[in-house]
Design an enzyme around this catalytic site. Structure first.
Site, PDB file in Angstrom:
ATOM      1  N   LYS B  76       0.872  -1.180   0.000  1.00 41.68           N
ATOM      2  CA  LYS B  76       0.000   0.000   0.000  1.00 41.68           C
ATOM      3  C   LYS B  76       0.905   1.224   0.000  1.00 41.68           C
ATOM      4  CE  LYS B  76      -3.780   2.048   2.739  1.00 41.68           C
ATOM      5  NZ  LYS B  76      -4.658   1.849   3.913  1.00 41.68           N
ATOM      6  N   SER B 151      -9.580   2.349   3.345  1.00 38.38           N
ATOM      7  CA  SER B 151      -8.677   3.103   2.501  1.00 38.38           C
ATOM      8  C   SER B 151      -7.741   2.201   1.676  1.00 38.38           C
ATOM      9  CB  SER B 151      -7.831   4.060   3.339  1.00 38.38           C
ATOM     10  OG  SER B 151      -7.058   3.350   4.276  1.00 38.38           O
ATOM     11  N   SER B 175      -9.848  -0.244   7.501  1.00 37.33           N
ATOM     12  CA  SER B 175      -9.315  -0.075   6.151  1.00 37.33           C
ATOM     13  C   SER B 175      -8.641  -1.258   5.481  1.00 37.33           C
ATOM     14  CB  SER B 175      -8.355   1.115   6.125  1.00 37.33           C
ATOM     15  OG  SER B 175      -9.100   2.307   6.326  1.00 37.33           O
TER      16      SER B 175
END
Lengths: 478, 484, 98
Positions: B76, B151, B175
């Site tokens: 990420k 997210s 998330s």
């Protein structure tokens, strides 16, 4: 209207750790800009703080030395505000639960009175960087070497009532942190910075007046001047019917005035909250005991010992222990001389040595003569190799040349003459050459004795032992 | 190849069916072909990946290997990667080439993984749909008109489309779990303190945790093993003896006590989703687990508490983005104030600004006690609920989200609508407990995720339950047709 | 509660966010008002005798030894300064007047 001055002092002491409080970057003063600022100090995305054990130890040491409570649990809080020398946009400090609470410092004032000043608290925090305002194409330059160095902020109760008291407190605190070896005390380098909170009130009133904070005064002399100026400024405002603004001011040493600090004009809401990247600091009884063992002999205790052990006067002991460096120098010299020379050594340090340091604007830490060398000089006085007067000459030469006293005495032929026979011979010659004065002396002019002494000393090039000259002359002139 | 597990890939590498370089090229090709439809990647590290794969191939010839050697993966874009752009999904860091590696990145490098690129995400990890990214929204591979969740939407979409076998995500309010649920994969939030936060760009420090995202519990276990561990550079990192998560997968869950919080099965939950969850629970009962209804009476307070604590911490964490030392800097600042205000205004998106403002408010003088301190007390209440529950049960199970993935643009007009997505996930972050989401079925052809919550440091147990479920079902092996 | 444009501007100033006068998005006032209302529901909860919880793990701060572990990294760190705003090793900002 009689006015009373109320002063509270906040002193930021830079702890002399090798690395920063929350990162492993170096803390040494004077490095090229930003060469001692790692990712953590720069507040890069993703970095995290880890606490330096030595900072905790030093804070604990201080707390124990002033008889304060060392908190078993203290918490780091974030103080949030924007400023270029504050890379994260917040300073890691301690607000609600500081590491040290209470405590007191015994202050002796120049007028001979004493005062025990209570302390509110002391807490750990990180230092900000530096803004350099020299014109670099109309910009300011930021150096973050200092960002993250550890500070111990020491807060006193508002108990000082004059600039003199404030300065005495600061000097005592300054000496103490050096005694404890937690701060190098170098004020020019910013290791010891004072903020003064000053207000005035009508004498007898218990309610405090509005206070102004004078920030970052870095010499005792300027603290005194700043306070005096500020007190007058506030009194003038109040006497003309105005009100004192609660604000932060700076002391301008060139103009000897205080003025409003522009950047702090608006009241800042610091939004303190516990730093979620750090856990509460827990201090165990064991840790406190360990640190207690490392407490040095403190100034007052050392003074008492000097008085007893070395038969010094209160004044002599007080001055010798006013700085740990001076006290250590003294005791190191004593390792070379004999115990009975302790007083003589004290006289020398308080006399010749101090005078030379003052004249050259140096501190004892910077003296080029070693304690061993001074010790040897004193031994030569004690064993009568040279007189006290000649010793002063030798000392001056030592100061310039850094040579050993024995070398100087040899080379300059300064050994004093102690052979009674030789002195008698000189006396005989002087008497023979000055019949008139001998006559006058014998008929009552006692003050001429000094003349004869002078003549004998001159004839011996100052080397005749004064005590022997005195007693032999007396005998010969009787 | 794209549906193989780590173990299968590892076996293939060792039996020389393929090399790491070939494997890497394979996934890079898939990314090139499929990612334009998904926008799940911000940066593809072609060259670095091939270099890492070559190194891995050399190591595979020695005995110095582990299961992850030579396995391609995605990070990420919130994890700092040295020499590589690390944007955190934001214009503020569009120009940020990180000078250092996050601890998680270092650990995965040392484990021999091959990083293919950095995944798209909601800006500064703030969002539940990946519509808040400076780099554009990510599409859900099951229906590209839908959001993947956020997210960690990029990681979730990429894994679902099998662009890589594993990825890292981060979870502050759900998330990793929520996008995993929306995309039909597994996402996990470990116990707070298990995975190092050093180099993981901070949103809400006391809630953030990095976690594995993969298609199976077995792969999650392997990835978590490599990510977890004490880090002296992180003061909130917990020093615990290492546990072998893979070994624990095969334990029987007979007589395991599973709690179902009655509050999680309320009116907010889409009945169709509830039905799928209930079916999944029946499967667990087949394995011998004992189901019990429990109560988490304060769970409804997790959203307000979260939306006080997270913004508060973020408002402070994001103060360092001032245009001075890194990141976005506005042109020709007139004065210092202008430098700060314009750089930050230009660099941050709307949701980030909203949360900074909320955070500033709840910390400000006069409001701190009523909001921030109060929220921390609520946090205590929520945690106590869990403590009591875990006296009665071993794990807690419920839906991960109240509904399946919604359409892009459907919920981003009113922030509050978006926040309510986190209703089942935020309480774990507040309590610091581990949780995962695994796919358990479909509603209207969109994946449904079920959440398994464990007590502190019980990652092995929740992975165990998920793995046992995956032995008797195959939801986790479903791939959206377009990417099959 | 009524949350106004002025309130937002004060917060924006504290947070150093320019909220452009010309293109001021009024929805931000409404959005924030709504969010504040939602989070405000906690005021109704009785939390007497409940301690605030700052961390989910009850641990205490671990200390590191006082050692220099970071070398001079100026070149690397200053290679990422935006708009080359660095001169003679110093970060440049518009002049700060004390």
């Amino acid at each position: 209207m009689q006015w009373e001055t109320v002063i509270g002092l906040e002193v930021h002491v830079q702890l002399k750790t090798k690395s920063k409080i929350f990162s492993g970057a170096a803390t040494a003063y004077g490095a090229e800009p930003n060469t001692q600022a790692c990712a953590i100090d720069l507040g890069l995305p993703g970095v995290l703080p880890v606490l330096n054990l030595e900072a905790v130890r030093m804070a604990t040491k201080f707390g124990l030395a002033i008889g304060a409570t060392v908190a078993k649990r203290s918490v780091f809080d974030r103080k949030n505000y924007f400023y270029p020398d504050l890379p994260k946009g917040y300073q890691i400090s301690q607000f609600t639960l500081p590491i040290v609470l209470g405590g007191s410092i015994f202050v002796e004032l120049e007028n001979g009175t004493n005062k025990t000043v209570m302390l509110t608290r002391a807490h750990l925090e990180e230092n900000a960087g530096k803004s350099l305002h020299e014109d670099i194409a109309g910009m300011s330059g930021i150096d973050l070497n200092r960002a993250g160095t550890p500070l111990l902020e020491i807060v006193s109760e508002p108990e000082m009532r004059s600039a003199a008291e404030a300065v005495a407190y600061l000097k005592t605190l300054h000496s103490l942190v050096k005694y404890l070896d937690i701060c190098d005390g170098n004020m020019q380098e910013g290791s010891f910075r004072c903020d003064a909170n000053i207000s005035v009130r009508p004498l007898g009133q218990s309610k405090f007046g509005t206070r102004a904070e004078i920030k970052n005064v870095n010499s005792f002399k300027f603290v005194e001047k700043a306070i005096n100026y500020e007190v007058e400024r506030q009194i003038a405002i109040l006497e003309s019917g105005g009100t004192v603004a609660q604000e932060t001011r700076l002391y301008d040493s060139e103009k000897n005035v205080t003025r409003t600090m522009r950047s702090k004009e608006e009241a800042n809401d610091y939004r303190y909250f516990p730093d979620p990247d750090l856990m509460p600091v827990e201090i165990t009884d064991d840790f406190i005991q360990q640190v207690k063992q490392t407490l040095p002999e403190l100034p007052l205790a050392k003074r008492e010992r000097f008085i007893k052990q070395f038969s010094l006067s209160d004044y002599e002991a007080k001055v010798l222990t006013s700085s740990i460096a001076l006290a250590n120098f003294y005791e190191t010299v004593l390792q070379t001389v004999k115990p009975e020379n302790a007083k003589l050594t004290a006289n020398w340090i308080l006399g010749e040595v101090s005078a030379a340091l003052n004249k050259n604007d140096l501190d004892i830490e910077q003296i080029a003569i070693t304690p061993l060398q001074l010790g040897k000089l004193i031994l030569r006085i004690a064993d009568n190799t040279i007189s006290g007067k000649i010793a002063k000459t030798v000392f001056e030469i030592m100061w310039e040349s850094k040579q050993d006293p024995d070398t100087i005495i040899e080379q300059q032929g300064l050994k004093q003459v102690t052979d009674s026979g030789a002195i008698e011979q000189i006396i005989d010659t002087v008497i023979a050459n000055n019949p008139t004065q001998v006559q006058e002396y014998k008929s009552g002019k006692q003050q001429l004795f000094g003349f004869f002494v002078g003549q004998v000393m001159k004839a011996s090039h100052g080397k005749a032992n004064p005590e022997q000259v005195n007693s032999l002359l007396k005998g010969k002139l009787a | 190849m794209h549906t193989k597990s780590i173990s299968e890939l590892a076996a293939g590498l060792r039996s020389k069916q393929f090399s790491s370089v070939e494997l890497t090229k394979f996934f890079l090709e898939r990314i090139k072909k499929f990612d334009p439809k998904l926008n799940s990647l911000i940066t593809v590290t072609n060259d670095q990946a091939l270099v890492a794969a070559e190194t891995a191939d050399k190591i595979l010839n020695t005995s110095n290997t582990n299961l992850l050697t030579g396995i391609p993966m995605l990070h990420k874009d919130i994890f700092c990667t040295a020499g590589i752009k690390t944007s955190c999904g934001s214009k503020m860091l569009d120009n940020f080439i990180s000078p250092y590696d996050a601890t998680v990145v270092t650990k995965l490098k040392q484990a021999g993984t091959v990083m293919l690129g950095k995944t798209n995400m909601d800006e500064f990890a703030m969002g539940s749909s990946n519509e808040n990214s400076f780099y554009g929204p990510v599409k859900n591979p099951w229906d590209t008109s839908c959001v993947p969740g956020g997210s960690s939407g990029g990681s979730a979409a990429a894994i679902a489309a099998r662009l890589a076998p594993i990825a890292t995500g981060t979870d502050t309010g759900g998330s990793t779990r929520q996008p995993a649920a929306f995309c039909g994969i597994m996402g996990m939030k470990p116990t707070y303190g298990l995975v190092s936060r050093f180099g993981m760009i901070a949103y809400a420090s006391s809630l953030d945790q990095g976690g594995p995202m993969a298609t199976s519990a077995a792969d999650c276990a392997i990835l978590l093993q490599a990510m977890a561990g004490f880090d002296p550079k992180d003061s909130t990192s917990i020093d615990k003896p290492e546990i072998n998560y893979t070994q624990a997968l095969t334990t029987s869950i007979k007589n395991l006590k599973i709690g179902l919080p009655q509050e999680f099965f309320n009116a907010s939950l889409n009945p169709a989703v509830a039905s799928v969850i209930n079916n999944a629970i029946k499967e667990l009962e087949k394995l011998g687990a004992i189901i019990k209804t429990i109560s988490l009476p304060n769970s409804h307070l997790s959203i307000p508490a979260y939306y006080i604590i997270a913004p508060a911490e973020c408002s402070s964490n994001l103060a360092r983005y001032d245009g001075v030392r890194f990141g976005h800097r506005c042109k020709e600042p007139l004065d210092l104030e202008d430098l700060y205000k314009r750089s930050r205004d230009e660099g941050f998106g709307a949701e980030v600004k909203r949360r900074i403002l909320i955070g500033t408010y709840v910390l400000s003088s006069g409001y701190y006690d009523a909001y921030y301190i109060k929220a921390q007390k609520i946090r205590n209440l929520i945690t106590s609920d869990f403590t009591k529950a875990f006296n009665e049960v071993d794990v807690i199970i419920g839906p991960t989200t109240p509904d399946v993935a919604f359409k892009i643009g459907q919920k981003n007009t009113n922030p509050l609508d978006m926040y309510l997505n986190d209703i089942y996930t935020t309480s774990l972050n507040l309590a610091g407990l581990p949780g995962l989401s695994l796919p358990v079925g479909f509603v209207n052809n969109m994946p449904v995720g079920m959440q398994i919550i464990g007590n502190s440091f019980q990652e092995a147990k929740i992975l165990n339950v998920a793995h046992q479920f995956q032995q008797i079902t195959n939801w986790h092996q479903q791939v959206p047709t377009e990417f099959a | 509660m009524s949350f106004t444009q002025d309130d937002v501007k004060k917060l924006a100033h504290l947070a150093r966010l320019a909220l452009d006068e010309k293109s001021f998005d009024h929805s931000i006032v409404e959005d924030i008002s709504n969010i504040l209302q939602m989070i405000g529901q906690i005021s109704e909860i009785n939390t007497t005798d409940v301690q605030p919880m700052a961390h989910s793990q009850a641990a205490h701060q671990r200390c590191r030894p006082d050692e220099i572990t970071e070398p001079n990294v100026r070149d690397v760190m200053q290679s990422i300064v935006p708009n080359n705003a660095v001169v003679a090793g110093l970060y440049l900002v518009p002049k700060v007047v004390e």
